[in-house]
Design an enzyme around this catalytic site. Structure first.
Site, PDB file in Angstrom:
ATOM      1  N   LYS A 183       5.059  -2.190   8.167  1.00 46.29           N
ATOM      2  CA  LYS A 183       6.349  -1.759   7.600  1.00 46.29           C
ATOM      3  C   LYS A 183       7.766  -2.439   7.486  1.00 46.29           C
ATOM      4  O   LYS A 183       8.120  -2.735   8.751  1.00 46.29           O
ATOM      5  CB  LYS A 183       6.740  -0.271   7.799  1.00 46.29           C
ATOM      6  N   ASP A 224       8.472  15.475   9.202  1.00 44.43           N
ATOM      7  CA  ASP A 224       8.145  15.381   7.872  1.00 44.43           C
ATOM      8  C   ASP A 224       6.697  15.561   7.658  1.00 44.43           C
ATOM      9  O   ASP A 224       6.258  14.552   7.104  1.00 44.43           O
ATOM     10  CB  ASP A 224       8.557  13.977   7.313  1.00 44.43           C
ATOM     11  N   VAL A 252       5.452  -0.612   2.956  1.00 45.63           N
ATOM     12  CA  VAL A 252       4.460  -0.718   3.669  1.00 45.63           C
ATOM     13  C   VAL A 252       3.319  -1.899   3.084  1.00 45.63           C
ATOM     14  O   VAL A 252       3.037  -1.721   1.880  1.00 45.63           O
ATOM     15  CB  VAL A 252       3.828   0.598   4.190  1.00 45.63           C
ATOM     16  N   ILE A 302       0.947  -1.307  -0.073  1.00 48.05           N
ATOM     17  CA  ILE A 302       0.059   0.081  -0.149  1.00 48.05           C
ATOM     18  C   ILE A 302       0.749   1.309  -0.042  1.00 48.05           C
ATOM     19  O   ILE A 302       0.374   2.481   0.019  1.00 48.05           O
ATOM     20  CB  ILE A 302      -0.881   0.178   1.315  1.00 48.05           C
ATOM     21  N   GLY A 303       2.180   1.087  -0.018  1.00 46.34           N
ATOM     22  CA  GLY A 303       3.058   2.255   0.063  1.00 46.34           C
ATOM     23  C   GLY A 303       4.509   1.628  -0.039  1.00 46.34           C
ATOM     24  O   GLY A 303       4.763   0.807   0.330  1.00 46.34           O
ATOM     25  N   GLU A 304       5.362   2.777  -0.443  1.00 45.82           N
ATOM     26  CA  GLU A 304       6.878   2.413  -0.447  1.00 45.82           C
ATOM     27  C   GLU A 304       7.414   3.858  -0.314  1.00 45.82           C
ATOM     28  O   GLU A 304       7.173   5.042  -0.927  1.00 45.82           O
ATOM     29  CB  GLU A 304       7.077   1.947  -1.685  1.00 45.82           C
ATOM     30  N   GLY A 305       8.377   3.754   0.585  1.00 45.97           N
ATOM     31  CA  GLY A 305       9.407   4.809   0.840  1.00 45.97           C
ATOM     32  C   GLY A 305      10.895   4.658   0.386  1.00 45.97           C
ATOM     33  O   GLY A 305      11.168   3.502  -0.173  1.00 45.97           O
ATOM     34  N   GLY A 306      11.610   5.537   0.822  1.00 44.14           N
ATOM     35  CA  GLY A 306      13.146   5.441   0.680  1.00 44.14           C
ATOM     36  C   GLY A 306      13.549   4.216   1.440  1.00 44.14           C
ATOM     37  O   GLY A 306      14.894   3.732   0.978  1.00 44.14           O
TER      38      GLY A 306
END
Length: 494
Positions: free
Chosen positions: A67, A160, A51, A43-47
């Site tokens: 996560k 952030d 997630v 459902i999500g991706e960061g650096g």
């Protein structure tokens, strides 16, 4: 057990020696396990991490957001940051902050963190999709400020804050914002002046935060970044909620100064919110449309108090910003309640106008009463003026009538005296004719008139007439006409 301890428990004696290699590679896929959680979908991706939407199998069945650190991102610094996120989330206990549920390591040895699953969308997208007005947007923003205040009270700086980290979900049909992603959050310690300053810093050259939303002091120059940095980020989010854009143009945000800080962030002052709607363009019409307000009216709404609040939160000098997120929330609440805000020193007239707006029903009732009293007073004064005029007219008419009556009485008295004189004259003349009596009564005046006429004629005829009748003879005859009337002596005076 803490995430770092869990990692050491899996056979890593020194986390600084962790390096990614193919033999340890384990890419999570749908259906894999992370502790008691089954990974269902990304459902999500960061650096740093990915997630997943997951389902807990024990001790209870519920959905969660898990996560997981990306493969190859397991350096000591990343692990330390991940552990810090788990620790600071465990400190939180606020309805507008996503809570942490569990932590551990995957079968491949990577850290994972289970959090409350927030089924929502970024706050800006939520407001635009539902065409929320300015008041609804502000009411939704206030709990976000309270959540940030809670994290500050727990000694945590988010660093952030942006719309994608403020998700809005609906609880019992009511929109509820949730603050997420404390991935770069840091613990704070009391500074000498009583404010909370940053204990830990990122490595030199790393930008902690999203450039469009970070404060001027967050990167470069200032080492003691404190809670007022989050206030600036809240100001940017509020600006975007109200105007549909950030204070600084995204295309120019990448221009950096020698110290690494984006040049517009350090040098430029935020545009006044109402100036975004000065020109009527398709963009401004679209922005106003998703706020349910015409562009001109939206520009007027963003003047004065709202503008003061936003610009105070966006001050370059952090000493001029709000001292806390609670202060920002309190000023927004004052604006919503039509109370004077603290963002600018208000005048007495401004305070009075806010008092009238805050107590509109009572003021309207008082105004109606005052209007009735004023109208009654004016009508009474007009009626009194008319009564005085009528009184003066009556007095003047009475005086005129009294004068006429007096004149009539005087005329009657004079007539009576004349009648008495005539009667006396008749008695004295022994019953002579009335015309003769009148002639005798007025004889002196007639004699005088004849004398004047004769004198005028005698002046012109004296030379021509050799034997004129002597004036004295005429005078004597006129002065004493009684003998000719058979009466002796002069006529009586009337």
């Amino acid at each position: 057990m803490a995430a770092l301890d869990l990692l050491l428990a899996h056979g890593y004696d020194d986390p600084s020696d962790l390096q990614y290699n193919d033999s340890q590679a384990f890419i999570e896929n749908s259906g894999d396990m992370a502790g008691p959680y089954i990974l269902l979908e990304k459902i999500g991706e960061g650096g740093v991490g990915v997630v997943w939407r997951a389902e807990q199998t024990e001790p209870v069945g519920r959905e969660a957001a898990v996560k997981v650190i990306k493969a190859g991102m397991d350096s000591r610094e990343i692990i330390s940051c991940f552990e810090e996120e788990r620790r600071v989330l465990a400190l939180m206990n606020h309805p507008n902050i996503a809570s942490v549920l569990d932590a551990g390591t995957t079968p491949g040895g990577r850290l994972w963190l289970a959090m409350e699953l927030v089924r929502g969308e970024p706050v800006t997208g939520y407001c635009d999709r539902r065409v929320l007005g300015m008041r609804e947007r502000l009411e939704l923003f206030v709990p976000v400020c309270h959540a940030v205040q809670h994290s500050h009270q727990k000694g945590v700086l988010h660093r952030d804050l942006k719309p994608s980290n403020i998700l809005v979900t609906e609880v019992d049909g009511k929109p509820t914002p949730k603050l997420i992603d404390f991935g770069i959050a840091k613990a704070l310690s009391p500074a000498a002046d009583g404010s909370a300053s940053l204990l830990q810093h990122t490595s030199t050259g790393m930008v902690s935060g999203t450039p469009e939303y970070m404060s001027p002091e967050q990167k470069g120059g200032v080492q003691d970044v404190d809670t007022r940095s989050d206030i600036y980020s809240l100001g940017v989010v509020l600006y975007e909620l109200l105007t549909g854009r950030t204070p600084l143009l995204q295309g120019k945000i990448k221009q950096t100064s020698p110290d690494g800080v984006p040049r517009p962030v350090r040098e430029n002052t935020a545009r006044r919110p109402n100036s975004c709607f000065t020109l009527a363009t398709e963009e401004t019409a679209a922005v106003a449309g998703v706020r349910g307000t015409p562009p001109r009216r939206l520009g007027r709404t963003l003047r004065r108090e709202l503008e003061w609040i936003v610009l105070k939160a966006l001050e370059k000098d952090r000493d001029r910003r709000y001292a806390s997120a609670a202060s920002l929330a309190a000023d927004i609440t004052r604006f919503l309640n039509n109370e004077p805000v603290t963002a600018a020193p208000p005048s007495k007239l401004y305070r009075l106008s806010k008092l009238l707006q805050r107590n509109r029903p009572a003021c309207m009732a008082a105004l109606c009463i005052l209007t009735v009293l004023t109208a009654g007073t004016v009508i009474s004064l007009l009626e009194r003026r008319e009564a005085v005029r009528q009184r003066d007219t009556a007095i003047a008419a009475q005086a005129t009538a009294d004068l006429a009556l007096a004149q009539a009485a005087a005329a009657l008295a004079s007539e009576a005296r004349a009648h008495e004189a005539a009667q006396a004259a008749r008695d004295g003349f022994g019953g002579k004719d009335e015309a003769e009596v009148v002639l005798w009564v007025h004889a002196p005046a007639v004699a005088r008139l004849v004398q004047i006429i004769v004198q005028q004629f005698s002046i012109g005829d004296r030379a021509r007439d050799s034997s004129p009748t002597p004036v004295g003879t005429w005078s004597r005859r006129i002065d004493n006409p009684a003998p000719s009337l058979g009466v002796q002596g002069k006529p009586p005076c009337i």
